[in-house]
Design a protein around this motif. Structure first.
Motif, PDB file in Angstrom:
ATOM      1  N   MET A  99    -101.777  17.654  76.535  1.00 26.24           N
ATOM      2  CA  MET A  99    -102.840  18.607  75.387  1.00 26.24           C
ATOM      3  C   MET A  99    -104.195  17.771  75.188  1.00 26.24           C
ATOM      4  SD  MET A  99    -100.968  17.704  71.554  1.00 26.24           S
ATOM      5  CE  MET A  99     -99.759  18.421  72.105  1.00 26.24           C
ATOM      6  N   MET A 157     -94.964  21.649  77.611  1.00 30.46           N
ATOM      7  CA  MET A 157     -96.276  20.484  76.665  1.00 30.46           C
ATOM      8  C   MET A 157     -96.064  19.122  77.238  1.00 30.46           C
ATOM      9  SD  MET A 157     -99.289  21.455  75.427  1.00 30.46           S
ATOM     10  CE  MET A 157     -99.322  22.797  74.610  1.00 30.46           C
ATOM     11  N   HIS A 198     -97.715  16.474  66.538  1.00 35.28           N
ATOM     12  CA  HIS A 198     -98.263  16.791  68.220  1.00 35.28           C
ATOM     13  C   HIS A 198     -97.091  18.140  68.486  1.00 35.28           C
ATOM     14  CE1 HIS A 198    -100.049  12.060  68.371  1.00 35.28           C
ATOM     15  NE2 HIS A 198    -101.080  13.729  67.914  1.00 35.28           N
ATOM     16  N   ARG A 199     -95.905  17.166  67.917  1.00 37.59           N
ATOM     17  CA  ARG A 199     -94.859  18.193  68.703  1.00 37.59           C
ATOM     18  C   ARG A 199     -94.765  19.753  68.107  1.00 37.59           C
ATOM     19  NH1 ARG A 199     -90.081  19.589  67.646  1.00 37.59           N
ATOM     20  NH2 ARG A 199     -90.058  19.160  65.780  1.00 37.59           N
ATOM     21  N   ALA A 217     -97.603  21.422  69.150  1.00 30.46           N
ATOM     22  CA  ALA A 217     -96.940  21.853  70.030  1.00 30.46           C
ATOM     23  C   ALA A 217     -96.659  23.339  70.348  1.00 30.46           C
ATOM     24  CB  ALA A 217     -97.201  20.840  71.287  1.00 30.46           C
ATOM     25  N   HIS A 255     -91.476  19.975  73.982  1.00 33.88           N
ATOM     26  CA  HIS A 255     -93.552  19.071  73.644  1.00 33.88           C
ATOM     27  C   HIS A 255     -92.439  17.969  74.355  1.00 33.88           C
ATOM     28  CE1 HIS A 255     -94.831  15.558  72.031  1.00 33.88           C
ATOM     29  NE2 HIS A 255     -95.986  16.323  72.241  1.00 33.88           N
TER      30      HIS A 255
END
Length: 703
Positions: free
Chosen positions: A623, A653, A662-663, A666, A674
């Motif tokens: 990432m 990812m 963040h998940r 992604a 992820h």
């Protein structure tokens, strides 16, 4: 509930008719009284209400558009039954009024205070009443002041009746003067400041509290005009009012009351004094615009200062919290990158030929890395829970499979301590639940890890059973460890706390595991409780009301290479987009059992270029990278596929950015999965199976 009729109703109605006041024009004196009553009681509605045979009619009113209501729903019809005031702090709790339409609908009466207008022995024409739209009480001082005002209302009604002859008028004027003195006494005893201004805004009356709050004498204030330089008003944001914008002047212009204004005025020290102000208009008969305005106010300077201080503290706290969150996010990435190398290489090394001593050394590296990863996750999860940012998934999960994974993870530690580690599965075969597999695994791992840590001899047992009532399950984690007493149990689920200070020295740990476990359990809608006997053992019980599901998810529990690579083709072309050379090497080691053809790109731009010039079965995408990050590269690859009509390539990812946000980022960019670092070969195998199955690629069993 309608009020009973007074026993002398005929006499009472005859007296009311004799007053000749029903359906007459407004009386400025009574208007002033209800305005003053509204201020004394600090209520939005005040009325002079007269009750005849079928209705109550309002001779004077503040805060209400209607001029009458039916007698059956009238509170005042109850108030005229007795000489004492009718005090209703909460109409919803009074059986007489709970279902009253004036309570259930407009004007939404909650508190009612009715003071009878007594015109003779056992004769009451109506009330002077104060009405609030919130539940509240009344002080003894307010009761006495309202009784005095009710007497003034009666006197004014008597004066009106007496105007039919000159002698009666003279007597009425004398009585009015006496009652005006009473009103003056009430005005002077009020803790709130009161100013009365005429139609051009000139102050014509000020009480003692107004003089004290404003720091000006009565002689100075009388005659002051809105544009007086000693009298500049400020809005709450610090900007000055223009003369025509001043609340009292606005009321004189529009005839509409103003409530709960915050107004700044100069104080003696050159600063600003803040007032909480309301203003009500007073009308002369047949006039459409007010002749006077009554302003009431209190000093809230100290409260305003406290609010500003709290606001400053809140801004600083939010800034500190944002800095903490950013620091932890950066720390997560920086720590997970080298940790990925440790765990990944150890995982790959464990699947190579090793002697017993080397296997023990590798297992120590792996277990230490797992412990470090768990502690890192606890710290980050604590921050997310505090910020309300932790989001849970609701996907089909096999709870027994998750527990088997935890048992497999902890078996090495139990073997070293010669502990029995057992799992008693009482759940129905193949029963799946809807929940968050990552968080459930984290909770169970914390509980089992805790049990192993604090148990020197005996066993650790995990039991999973259906809930006795409703869908869901109950998990018991039982140990024969050191236990804890009642006093220590109070600290178990506190953050950064352990049951005994000596535990930190003997057993280590951050003191966050059980706190995070409790928070995650509650987020999943469940509860956790603990029972223990010192030196005998403990039982932690997890009660989770998870919904049932019939879906099946592929996963791998065993770390045997053949099981890890189950159903994954040997001829896969895999692209890893990763800027860290260490991670490239670690990933290469972990990919060896899969027999895939392995390619690398060192940033997102190179990854997109590789995608355009070659064909891959799967792309593993970091990432956070220079030049072009993984999110941008993933979006660009998906755009190229859409433009050319190509079949989508699975993108996984693989990143140290492990947060829920963040998940989501992604998946929003177009990634299929992820996977947070540090990763293992088991995680890679599961990710490959899931990603390839998503796009319908034929999974061929290993030979």
């Amino acid at each position: 509930m309608a009020a009973p009729t007074p026993h002398n109703e005929a006499q009472r109605l005859a007296e009311l008719v004799d007053f000749a006041v029903l359906d007459t024009l407004p009386d400025p004196s009574l208007d002033a009284i209800v305005a003053l009553a509204s201020s004394i009681m600090d209520v939005p509605i005040a009325l002079v209400s007269l009750v005849d045979a079928e209705r109550q009619w309002f001779k004077a009113r503040v805060g209400l558009d209607a001029c009458e209501t039916d007698r059956e729903s009238a509170f005042c019809a109850h108030a005229i039954l007795d000489d004492e005031p009718l005090i209703i702090p909460n109409a919803l709790e009074d059986a007489r009024f709970a279902n009253n339409p004036l309570v259930l609908g407009a004007p939404n009466i909650r508190a009612y205070f009715g003071f009878p207008l007594i015109v003779g022995p056992d004769l009451r024409l109506g009330t002077l009443c104060a009405i609030d739209q919130k539940v509240r009480g009344i002080t003894d001082q307010q009761i006495e002041q309202m009784k005095s005002l009710a007497k003034i209302v009666v006197s004014q009604l008597e004066i009106t009746r007496s105007t039919r002859d000159a002698l009666a008028l003279a007597e009425a004027n004398e009585a009015l003067n006496r009652e005006a003195d009473h009103a003056r006494v009430i005005l002077e005893t009020m803790s709130e400041g009161v100013l009365i201004k005429n139609r051009i805004g000139k102050i014509v009356e000020a009480n003692a509290s107004a003089c004290q709050i404003l720091g000006l004498s009565r002689d100075v204030m009388l005659g002051m005009m809105p544009n007086d330089p000693r009298w500049q008003r400020l809005r709450e944001n610090g900007t000055p009012y223009l003369p025509h914008e001043i609340p009292a002047i606005e009321v004189l212009r529009s005839g509409i009351p103003v409530s709960n204004e915050v107004v700044g005025v100069p104080d003696a020290d050159g600063g600003t004094k803040w007032l909480h102000l309301s203003a009500s208009p007073l009308f002369e008969p047949f006039e459409e615009t007010p002749s006077f305005v009554v302003s009431t106010f209190s000093d809230i300077t100290h409260l305003k200062s406290q609010q500003e201080h709290l606001r400053d503290l809140s801004v600083k706290a939010n800034a500190a919290n944002a800095a903490k969150t950013q620091f932890l996010a950066n720390m997560s990435h920086e720590l997970r990158t080298p940790l990925n190398g440790v765990v990944g290489v150890a995982s790959a090394l464990a699947n190579t030929p090793l002697d017993d001593r080397q296997k023990r050394m590798v297992e120590l590296i792996r277990s230490s890395g797992k412990d470090l990863e768990r502690q890192l996750s606890d710290i980050l999860d604590l921050t997310k829970v505090e910020a309300g940012e932790l989001q849970l998934e609701a996907v089909p999960i096999d709870v027994s499979l998750i527990i088997h994974e935890v048992i497999a993870l902890m078996s090495g530690a139990c073997a070293q301590k010669k502990l029995e580690l057992a799992f008693d599965n009482k759940l129905p075969a193949q029963q799946l639940f809807l929940g968050d597999p990552v968080r459930l695994r984290q909770v169970i791992t914390n509980l089992v890890s805790n049990a192993v840590k604090f148990t020197a001899l005996g066993r650790v047992k995990v039991t999973a059973s259906p809930r006795a009532m409703g869908p869901g399950l109950v998990i018991d984690v039982e140990d024969t460890g050191i236990g804890f007493d009642e006093a220590q149990s109070q600290k178990l689920f506190e953050r950064f706390s352990q049951a005994d200070n000596s535990i930190t020295r003997r057993f280590g740990g951050t003191g966050l595991g059980l706190a995070i476990t409790k928070s995650l359990t509650e987020l999943m809608g469940g509860t956790i409780r603990a029972q223990s006997t010192p030196e005998v053992g403990s039982v932690f019980t997890l009660d989770l009301p998870l919904a049932l599901d019939r879906a099946v998810l592929p996963s791998c529990v065993s770390e045997d290479p053949a099981e890890i690579c189950r159903d994954i083709p040997k001829d896969l072309r895999v692209l890893l987009v990763e800027d860290q050379l260490l991670n490239q090497q670690v990933f290469g080691f972990m990919m060896e059992p899969f027999g895939a053809e392995f390619f690398t790109a060192t940033n997102g731009a190179e990854g997109v270029e590789a995608f355009e010039t070659a064909t891959f079965d799967v792309i593993f995408m970091d990432m956070q990278m220079p030049i072009k990050d993984g999110l941008a590269a993933t979006r660009e690859i998906r755009a190229l596929e859409a433009k050319t009509g190509a079949k989508p390539t699975p993108i996984i990812m693989l990143t140290a950015n492990a947060g829920e946000n963040h998940r989501r980022d992604a998946l929003a960019a177009g990634a299929d999965l992820h996977v947070a670092k540090p990763v293992t070969q088991v995680a890679i195998g599961d990710a490959l199976r899931t990603a390839l199955a998503t796009y319908g690629k034929a999974l061929r069993a290993q030979a």
